[in-house]
Design a protein around this motif. Structure first.
Motif, short mmCIF file in Angstrom:
data_model
loop_
_atom_site.label_atom_id
_atom_site.label_comp_id
_atom_site.label_asym_id
_atom_site.label_seq_id
_atom_site.Cartn_x
_atom_site.Cartn_y
_atom_site.Cartn_z
N THR A 8 0.86 -1.17 0.00
CA THR A 8 0.00 0.00 0.00
C THR A 8 0.89 1.22 0.00
O THR A 8 1.70 1.42 0.92
CB THR A 8 -0.92 0.02 1.23
OG1 THR A 8 -1.74 -1.15 1.22
CG2 THR A 8 -1.80 1.27 1.22
N LEU A 9 0.80 2.05 -1.05
CA LEU A 9 1.70 3.18 -1.22
C LEU A 9 1.10 4.44 -0.63
O LEU A 9 -0.11 4.63 -0.63
CB LEU A 9 2.00 3.40 -2.71
CG LEU A 9 2.54 2.20 -3.48
CD1 LEU A 9 2.78 2.59 -4.93
CD2 LEU A 9 3.84 1.69 -2.86
N ARG A 10 1.98 5.30 -0.15
CA ARG A 10 1.55 6.64 0.29
C ARG A 10 1.31 7.46 -0.98
O ARG A 10 2.25 7.88 -1.65
CB ARG A 10 2.64 7.27 1.15
CG ARG A 10 2.85 6.55 2.49
CD ARG A 10 4.13 6.99 3.14
NE ARG A 10 5.29 6.51 2.40
CZ ARG A 10 6.55 6.85 2.67
NH1 ARG A 10 6.80 7.71 3.63
NH2 ARG A 10 7.54 6.36 1.96
N SER A 11 0.04 7.70 -1.28
CA SER A 11 -0.30 8.23 -2.61
C SER A 11 -0.77 9.67 -2.60
O SER A 11 -0.94 10.27 -3.66
CB SER A 11 -1.40 7.38 -3.24
OG SER A 11 -2.56 7.42 -2.45
N VAL A 36 9.57 1.59 -10.26
CA VAL A 36 9.24 3.02 -10.23
C VAL A 36 7.75 3.14 -10.54
O VAL A 36 7.30 2.80 -11.63
CB VAL A 36 10.08 3.81 -11.24
CG1 VAL A 36 9.76 5.30 -11.15
CG2 VAL A 36 11.57 3.58 -11.00
N VAL A 37 6.99 3.61 -9.54
CA VAL A 37 5.54 3.71 -9.66
C VAL A 37 5.17 5.17 -9.92
O VAL A 37 5.55 6.06 -9.15
CB VAL A 37 4.84 3.20 -8.38
CG1 VAL A 37 3.32 3.22 -8.57
CG2 VAL A 37 5.32 1.80 -8.03
N LEU A 38 4.44 5.41 -10.99
CA LEU A 38 4.04 6.76 -11.37
C LEU A 38 2.57 6.98 -11.05
O LEU A 38 1.74 6.09 -11.22
CB LEU A 38 4.27 7.00 -12.87
CG LEU A 38 5.67 6.73 -13.41
CD1 LEU A 38 5.74 7.08 -14.89
CD2 LEU A 38 6.73 7.48 -12.63
N SER A 39 2.25 8.20 -10.60
CA SER A 39 0.87 8.63 -10.45
C SER A 39 0.80 10.08 -10.93
O SER A 39 1.79 10.62 -11.44
CB SER A 39 0.39 8.49 -9.00
OG SER A 39 1.14 9.35 -8.15
N ASP A 40 -0.34 10.74 -10.77
CA ASP A 40 -0.49 12.09 -11.30
C ASP A 40 0.51 13.07 -10.68
O ASP A 40 0.96 14.01 -11.33
CB ASP A 40 -1.91 12.61 -11.06
CG ASP A 40 -2.90 12.05 -12.07
OD1 ASP A 40 -2.45 11.38 -13.03
OD2 ASP A 40 -4.11 12.27 -11.91
N THR A 41 0.83 12.86 -9.40
CA THR A 41 1.71 13.82 -8.70
C THR A 41 2.98 13.21 -8.16
O THR A 41 3.92 13.94 -7.83
CB THR A 41 0.95 14.48 -7.53
OG1 THR A 41 0.56 13.47 -6.60
CG2 THR A 41 -0.27 15.24 -8.01
N ASN A 42 3.04 11.89 -8.06
CA ASN A 42 4.14 11.25 -7.34
C ASN A 42 4.99 10.34 -8.21
O ASN A 42 4.52 9.76 -9.20
CB ASN A 42 3.59 10.41 -6.17
CG ASN A 42 2.83 11.22 -5.17
OD1 ASN A 42 3.13 12.40 -4.96
ND2 ASN A 42 1.83 10.61 -4.54
N VAL A 43 6.24 10.18 -7.80
CA VAL A 43 7.13 9.13 -8.29
C VAL A 43 7.57 8.35 -7.06
O VAL A 43 8.16 8.92 -6.13
CB VAL A 43 8.35 9.70 -9.03
CG1 VAL A 43 9.31 8.57 -9.42
CG2 VAL A 43 7.92 10.48 -10.26
N GLN A 59 6.95 13.77 -4.21
CA GLN A 59 5.78 14.48 -4.71
C GLN A 59 6.26 15.63 -5.60
O GLN A 59 6.93 16.55 -5.15
CB GLN A 59 4.93 15.02 -3.56
CG GLN A 59 3.58 15.54 -4.00
CD GLN A 59 2.69 15.90 -2.82
OE1 GLN A 59 3.13 15.87 -1.69
NE2 GLN A 59 1.45 16.24 -3.10
N LEU A 60 5.92 15.58 -6.89
CA LEU A 60 6.40 16.57 -7.84
C LEU A 60 5.49 17.79 -7.95
O LEU A 60 5.91 18.83 -8.41
CB LEU A 60 6.58 15.93 -9.22
CG LEU A 60 7.64 14.82 -9.30
CD1 LEU A 60 7.73 14.29 -10.73
CD2 LEU A 60 8.99 15.32 -8.84
#
Length: 302
Positions: A8-11, A36-43, A59-60
């Protein structure tokens, strides 16, 4: 069941959009691979050699109201613990340098161990919204080639010094394909790039050696007979196959000679499979009950 490890990732409220696995990298003196897990704001970086450790999340997009970066592409340095991240909505390339975490900062508040590395983040502004990027080696350094479709330019970044050289392109290009081949000006193989845009009718050859000194003189356009729908690399044959919209056939590009050979076909070839041994393109035309092939040497079909 025992081989499945759920994380469970801190998303920060968003969901993973893509997972990319690194090649083997030397990080803090140890060879390992990362997820490397990508989301809308995080790497998010997960050390696959130490799954007991907490993931590292960067958090980008931080400021409230700041546009989402939407990380879309990740490249890995071949000789340094570095990652290059391109965002779909950012004019910058984010450079992650993985260095050793301080010894007194290796255990979290809940007593789970942190990764033994910590990323530092640099941003490279390339003058426009990047659409694609690729890493390549030269005699003295690793370089990053970045395409910016909105400014119609290619930027070359010396990864050792972060020096950026930009070259204006004579036609739009959103995608880059690296290859090593000879050219009409010499028989020696050298690093080069093919630049193109799906929907466009021109490809650009870019010679990567001495690009900083020669600039646009290292560019050579090649006009096609129809628009580009899909590009299939045949790099072992120094060829690239261009699929055109239905009814327009295909084009075979000789990367060394920089010539194009149009091949007509009545079959829709958008989902073709290349047979390297026989130099044939196999296709199952949509709505038909047969499989056909196109001989790329003779142009014959069956």
């Amino acid at each position: 069941k025992d081989s499945i490890n759920l994380r469970t990732l801190r998303s920060c409220g968003d969901s993973p959009s893509k997972v990319i696995f690194s090649p083997t990298m030397t990080i803090v003196g140890e060879e390992r691979r990362l997820a490397v897990v990508l989301s809308d704001t995080n790497v998010t970086l997960i050390d696959l050699s130490h799954l007991d450790r907490l993931e590292t999340t960067v958090q980008l997009s931080r400021a409230q109201g700041e546009p989402l970066v939407k990380p879309a592409q990740v490249l890995f340095s071949p000789n340094r613990p570095e990652l290059y991240v391109r965002g779909a909505r950012s004019n910058d390339i984010f450079v992650f340098t993985l260095a050793e975490r301080a010894g007194d900062d290796t255990v979290s508040a809940n007593e789970k161990p942190h990764n033994d590395f910590r990323p530092s983040i640099d941003q490279l502004g390339v003058g426009g919204l990047p659409s694609d990027m690729a890493l390549y080696e030269t005699a003295d350094a690793t370089r990053l080639l970045v395409l910016s479709a909105e400014t119609q330019q290619a930027s070359i970044v010396d990864t050792a010094t972060s020096q950026i050289t930009s070259v204006s392109l004579p036609s739009p290009a959103t995608d880059v394909l690296l290859f090593d081949a000879a050219s009409p000006r010499g028989d020696a193989k050298a690093p080069r790039a093919l630049l193109y845009e799906p929907g466009g009718d021109t490809v650009l050859f870019l010679d990567l050696e001495e690009l900083e000194e020669r600039g646009s003189r290292n560019l050579e356009p090649l006009r096609l007979t129809s628009a580009i729908e899909k590009v299939i690399p045949l790099l072992e044959q120094d060829r690239v196959l261009i699929l055109h919209p239905q009814g327009a056939g295909v084009s075979l590009i000789d990367l060394a000679a920089r010539t194009v050979s149009p091949i007509t076909s009545s079959a829709q070839l958008t989902a073709a499979t290349f047979d390297a041994e026989r130099l044939r393109l196999w296709v199952g035309p949509s709505g038909q009950n047969f499989v056909g092939w196109l001989d790329l040497q003779t142009g014959d079909t069956q």
